[in-house]
Write a protein that holds these residues in place. Sequence first.
Motif, PDB file in Angstrom:
ATOM      1  N   ALA A   1      47.741  46.741  51.346  1.00 32.50           N
ATOM      2  CA  ALA A   1      48.099  45.831  50.235  1.00 32.50           C
ATOM      3  C   ALA A   1      49.143  44.789  50.889  1.00 32.50           C
ATOM      4  N   SER A   2      50.122  44.938  51.889  1.00 34.59           N
ATOM      5  CA  SER A   2      51.036  44.281  52.414  1.00 34.59           C
ATOM      6  C   SER A   2      50.067  43.284  53.332  1.00 34.59           C
ATOM      7  N   GLY A   3      49.107  43.529  53.816  1.00 33.90           N
ATOM      8  CA  GLY A   3      48.410  42.585  54.759  1.00 33.90           C
ATOM      9  C   GLY A   3      47.642  41.751  53.833  1.00 33.90           C
TER      10      GLY A   3
ATOM     11  N   LEU B   1      54.985  55.012  44.611  1.00 33.73           N
ATOM     12  CA  LEU B   1      55.387  55.724  45.926  1.00 33.73           C
ATOM     13  C   LEU B   1      54.766  54.494  47.060  1.00 33.73           C
ATOM     14  N   MET B   2      53.803  53.530  46.606  1.00 37.94           N
ATOM     15  CA  MET B   2      53.170  52.551  47.349  1.00 37.94           C
ATOM     16  C   MET B   2      54.332  51.606  47.704  1.00 37.94           C
ATOM     17  N   VAL B   3      55.176  51.375  46.882  1.00 34.32           N
ATOM     18  CA  VAL B   3      56.399  50.035  46.939  1.00 34.32           C
ATOM     19  C   VAL B   3      56.971  50.129  48.081  1.00 34.32           C
ATOM     20  N   PRO B   4      57.566  51.234  48.493  1.00 29.71           N
ATOM     21  CA  PRO B   4      58.514  51.088  49.735  1.00 29.71           C
ATOM     22  C   PRO B   4      57.371  50.870  50.949  1.00 29.71           C
ATOM     23  N   PHE B   5      56.124  51.505  51.026  1.00 30.44           N
ATOM     24  CA  PHE B   5      55.201  51.184  52.016  1.00 30.44           C
ATOM     25  C   PHE B   5      55.143  49.870  52.338  1.00 30.44           C
ATOM     26  N   PHE B   6      54.812  49.140  51.062  1.00 31.50           N
ATOM     27  CA  PHE B   6      54.394  47.929  51.122  1.00 31.50           C
ATOM     28  C   PHE B   6      55.548  46.879  51.709  1.00 31.50           C
ATOM     29  N   CYS B   7      56.670  47.195  51.092  1.00 32.72           N
ATOM     30  CA  CYS B   7      57.955  46.576  51.570  1.00 32.72           C
ATOM     31  C   CYS B   7      58.012  46.707  52.994  1.00 32.72           C
ATOM     32  N   ALA B   8      58.065  47.921  53.628  1.00 32.62           N
ATOM     33  CA  ALA B   8      58.211  48.089  55.077  1.00 32.62           C
ATOM     34  C   ALA B   8      57.170  47.343  55.891  1.00 32.62           C
ATOM     35  N   ALA B   9      55.861  47.372  55.175  1.00 30.36           N
ATOM     36  CA  ALA B   9      54.625  46.823  55.993  1.00 30.36           C
ATOM     37  C   ALA B   9      54.833  45.196  55.974  1.00 30.36           C
TER      38      ALA B   9
ATOM     39  N   LEU C   1      41.416  45.599  48.989  1.00 25.75           N
ATOM     40  CA  LEU C   1      42.153  44.871  49.591  1.00 25.75           C
ATOM     41  C   LEU C   1      41.703  44.346  50.754  1.00 25.75           C
ATOM     42  N   ILE C   2      40.837  44.540  51.314  1.00 26.17           N
ATOM     43  CA  ILE C   2      40.276  43.811  52.627  1.00 26.17           C
ATOM     44  C   ILE C   2      39.478  42.568  52.115  1.00 26.17           C
ATOM     45  N   LEU C   3      38.729  42.728  51.218  1.00 27.08           N
ATOM     46  CA  LEU C   3      37.813  41.653  50.432  1.00 27.08           C
ATOM     47  C   LEU C   3      38.677  40.466  49.780  1.00 27.08           C
ATOM     48  N   LEU C   4      39.788  40.937  49.088  1.00 24.58           N
ATOM     49  CA  LEU C   4      40.463  39.922  48.276  1.00 24.58           C
ATOM     50  C   LEU C   4      40.829  38.818  49.056  1.00 24.58           C
ATOM     51  N   PRO C   5      41.413  39.187  50.376  1.00 23.62           N
ATOM     52  CA  PRO C   5      41.923  37.471  50.948  1.00 23.62           C
ATOM     53  C   PRO C   5      40.445  36.691  51.320  1.00 23.62           C
ATOM     54  N   LEU C   6      39.320  37.424  51.585  1.00 24.75           N
ATOM     55  CA  LEU C   6      38.060  36.626  51.874  1.00 24.75           C
ATOM     56  C   LEU C   6      37.614  35.646  50.591  1.00 24.75           C
TER      57      LEU C   6
ATOM     58  N   ILE D   1      44.069  45.350  57.477  1.00 19.72           N
ATOM     59  CA  ILE D   1      42.727  46.205  57.764  1.00 19.72           C
ATOM     60  C   ILE D   1      43.116  47.273  58.507  1.00 19.72           C
ATOM     61  N   ASN D   2      43.831  47.315  59.518  1.00 17.86           N
ATOM     62  CA  ASN D   2      44.444  48.529  60.476  1.00 17.86           C
ATOM     63  C   ASN D   2      45.088  49.528  59.607  1.00 17.86           C
ATOM     64  N   GLY D   3      45.662  49.135  58.730  1.00 15.41           N
ATOM     65  CA  GLY D   3      46.646  49.969  57.911  1.00 15.41           C
ATOM     66  C   GLY D   3      45.719  50.822  57.176  1.00 15.41           C
ATOM     67  N   CYS D   4      44.697  50.142  56.192  1.00 15.26           N
ATOM     68  CA  CYS D   4      43.923  50.610  55.384  1.00 15.26           C
ATOM     69  C   CYS D   4      43.057  51.674  56.355  1.00 15.26           C
ATOM     70  N   ALA D   5      42.489  51.348  57.407  1.00 13.97           N
ATOM     71  CA  ALA D   5      41.803  52.255  58.101  1.00 13.97           C
ATOM     72  C   ALA D   5      42.594  53.473  58.659  1.00 13.97           C
TER      73      ALA D   5
END
Length: 801
Positions: free
Chosen positions: A46-48, A111-119, A597-602, A758-762
């Motif tokens: 999500a951060s990416g 639980l996703m919010v902290p990982f989003f902020c760190a990323a 998450l990967i396709l949204l930016p496209l 993308i790397n994070g999702c993978a």
Amino acid sequence: MPLLAISLVSAGVLGYEVLLMRLYSVTQWHHFTYMFISIALLGFGASGTFLAIARPWLLARFLAVWQTSAVAFGVTAPLGFALAQPLAIHPLEMAWNPVQALRLSAVYLLLMVPFFCAANCIGLAFARFGERVGRIYRYDLTGAGAGALGVLAALYLLPPEDGLRLVLALGCLAAALAGLYGHAPGCLVRSIALAAAGILLAFTLPETWIAPEMSQYKGLSAVLRVPGTQVVAQTSSPLGLVSVVESPRTPLRHAPGLSLNAPAGPPEQLGLFVDGEGPDAITRFDGDLERLAYLDYVTAALPYHLLDRPAVLILGAGGGAEVLRALYHEAGRIEAAESDPAVIRLLRGRFADFAGHIYDPDRTRVFASDARGAMAQAGSGYDLIQVPILGGVGGGLGGLRETYAYTVEAVAGYLGRLEPGGFVAFTGTLRLPLRESLKVFLTAVTALERLGIAEPGRRLLMIRAWDTVTLMIKKGDVTAREIAAVRRFVETRGFDLAYVPGMDRAEANRVNLLEAPYLYDGALALLGPGRERYLAAYKFDLRPARDDRPYFFDFFTWRALPELLALARKGAMPLIEWGRLVLLATAAQALVLSAALILLPLWVWRRRGVAQKGRGRIMAYFLALGLAFLFIEIAFIQRLTLFLGDPVVAAAVVLAAFLAFAGAGAGLAPRLARRLPGGGRITAVEAAVAAIAALALLYLVILPAVTAWLVTLPLALKGMLALVFVAPLAFVMGLPFPLGLARVSAAAPALVPWAWGINGCASVLSALLATLLAVSFGFSAVVGLAVALYLVAALVWRKPL
């Protein structure tokens, strides 16, 4: 940009991940941590996406956004867990209670919010300093490696909820360090204020916010609902939360399979729970052996009626029932292994008098190790090796738990430590339809066949009570005298024969009646020529576990699932192997969310009319890298767990080594790129991938033999050797990501955050898929697929963007 700030964030985020795993192992079950944490880790993806869409605006405010993200990471780490707890998630209810699905979605977000902020912190650094990708990635991985070691060390000193305080402090300290990068007036003062605020918040965070609240369905929760029951001792470590319970008003009685012919019940007992699961028992022993007579009226006592004053090794000793049984039968030598040192300390310390000092060195030699680790330390010449079947979880939740105590290789190893005529004895719970009891029988048969025994049935004995089964494997053929002793034992105690050589079917189901002599029928089928047909038709998977696929408690089969689901509302829910289904459901959720998450930016870029070339190759390259890196890392943690003899030590050493040496490799990526530029016969990425493939496949072939040869060395020396084994492979695995990201930064800098996401999702998908693949095919298949993915990455990256 102070690179140390990136290291602090990386250390904090990996520490937070480990803490969540520990906390949810206490509040829920170990197996559901996959569900909660894997989806939460999509915060990196999500951060990416966020950085890719809002990159220009964020880069214009780089320092403010970076510091805000770091502080937000620190604050939301404990806050997210605190807010998630009252939602009362009960995963087993999801099949019939739709409210649970809504609550689970809320937990994911919290639980996703902290990982989003760190990323955001790490992704912003990549986007802002594209020319320094290698150095940033090195500090990122090195910090994560330090976090892996640091949090595991901290968990020996602090309960996991207090570890959240450290994460909060690290986030604020990282923001303070980043402030030193700015040159505006007041930056130094602001940095000092941030550091002080983080430390103050960490120390003043209310305990009630973050104390773990255990599921009402766990064994400890159920026991504590009995009036007067209370926890009298509790200690925490990376291995688990150990709780000792007393119940003065309603005495605890723990003696699985106790015969109705027993002259008396157990003396006073204390309940022993690990992460709320159990119970085991600590039994009062004042030296009077007569008070232990009940221990001779369970199926596990059978070996002592076939052996005289045996030398005994007990694996998985727990609260000491098997040690007491050996004392009662006047064993000539007693050695025991217990994987959790906290349990040993409790029985040698606070509860030593209560338990009769059974773990004192003058009575019992105790190994603080799991079964296979103890075998590496123990000698030989045993007459009896007792192996309780531990680790199965009610409701079919145990299938994802790796255990090396019940593999074919383990059984062969146990037999190798016996004196001629000695026995290995497995005792576990009788569950219907039959699962563990038949699986351990087939494991014994397979181990004997592997040792060249043409007729394994002549070396096996099996009896059952109303809820326990004991299987004995002899180093030699069972004699007529021993068969007669078995018959006397079961007749006087009201047990049933399940299998002895030469018995008739009519003898198998006389006392504790079942609809049919299922164990006898299964044993004969597994010993006979129709074994494969029987296994193919059976409702559950009985294939023996092996060191490459150590999932003894995985019984899942697709063929039985429709029937069990149809019967779910008629009481068949506990028969469904939920572990594999939970993992599959989580992987499906992660796949859908990752794709979004990967396709949204496209989609956004297309709407804006932004043309970005090479997107397909970028997607394929970073997906392949994210999947492959964790595939190899997870497989090697499992490979070296056997070598080091302790899963916690193995995770700490291997994870830290992979991250640290991969970070070192990342630091040299720019130099390699200059020496092997694109357009030559071989590129830097291709050279790195060739080295990864060669080393991974070489290790796959030679590492089991090398570690088996060195397994008897001291733990400290084995830890250093593990670092040596991991270093070359981890070093070259650290090269492809920064090499690829540097190329993206040079050709299409706007796509750097997208590639990072993308790397994070993978990586999230990789952790889930690696377990699914290992359960089905073994860890060798996981490594093989990782090598194939690296080769795909090299192939798609050869063409220019």
